[in-house]
Design an enzyme around this catalytic site. Structure first.
Site: not given
Length: 221
Positions: A10-12, A173, A176
């Site tokens: 996961f992006d944060v 995921m 952006n």
């Protein structure tokens, strides 16, 4: 290919955590300008990271975030001092997780769960430690370790090395789309968390899946 997934990455910022939750603190300090502060701040934060990557002039995301805030307050003609700046930076280290995030991560615990972010560790670690997600994340991967911002191929390659899996075994995921395009180009499977219902960019790197929030990724179980 869904059955091949070994790691959920996961992006944060924007994906697990709401970057605009900082607007409440912005409003406390700047009243009706608070929301505008949060929007310009985020725009300039991304711009600085992209420009520094292109110029080969790396700075940690914590410094970029501070520089972007300084610019924003100056641009909007708002008074500030060291105390106000630190108050807002502290708010950024305590963003709110999106409401569905904890439940979804809990349901996906049969797979390795990692975050992979442009954030530097002095931002990421306190953010995650102080959140409801702290016990649900196996690895925190920061581009600061190699000083290569996403969406460079080198950044995704580093994440892959840390994870110890193959490219097609990663579901990446992000909210952006530029990050999704970079990950897709590198060879990850991708899911765009398109919370704002934005149209696809014309980059030729369409995500494997598009969801309005994280609940959609339960299809990948």
């Amino acid at each position: 290919m869904k059955s091949s997934i070994q790691a959920l990455v996961f992006d944060v910022y924007g994906t697990l955590f709401d970057v605009y939750s900082v607007k409440e603190k912005c409003r406390e300090l700047y009243s009706d300008k608070g929301e505008e502060v949060s929007i310009v701040w985020r725009q300039k934060q991304l711009q600085y990271s992209f420009l520094r990557q292109l110029m080969g002039q790396y700075e940690p995301f914590s410094q970029i975030t501070k520089d972007a805030l300084d610019y924003t307050l100056t641009k909007l003609g708002l008074p500030y001092d060291e105390e106000k700046v630190e108050t807002l930076l502290e708010a950024y280290r305590n963003l709110e997780a999106h409401p569905e995030a904890a439940e979804i991560l809990e349901q996906m615990r049969d797979k390795k769960i990692a975050v992979f972010s442009n954030g530097s560790r002095d931002m990421l670690e306190p953010l995650i430690k102080n959140s409801v997600l702290s016990e649900l994340i196996d690895d925190i991967i920061s581009v600061d370790d190699i000083k290569q911002y996403k969406p460079t191929p080198a950044s995704y390659s580093y994440a892959l090395k840390v994870l110890g899996v193959k490219r097609h075994e990663v579901l990446f995921m992000s909210s952006n789309e530029w990050d999704i395009a970079g990950a897709k180009s590198f060879g990850f499977q991708t899911a765009w968390i398109n919370r704002d219902g934005m149209p696809l960019d014309k980059l030729g790197m369409e995500p494997d899946s598009i969801y309005r929030d994280l609940t959609g990724i339960l299809e990948w179980q």
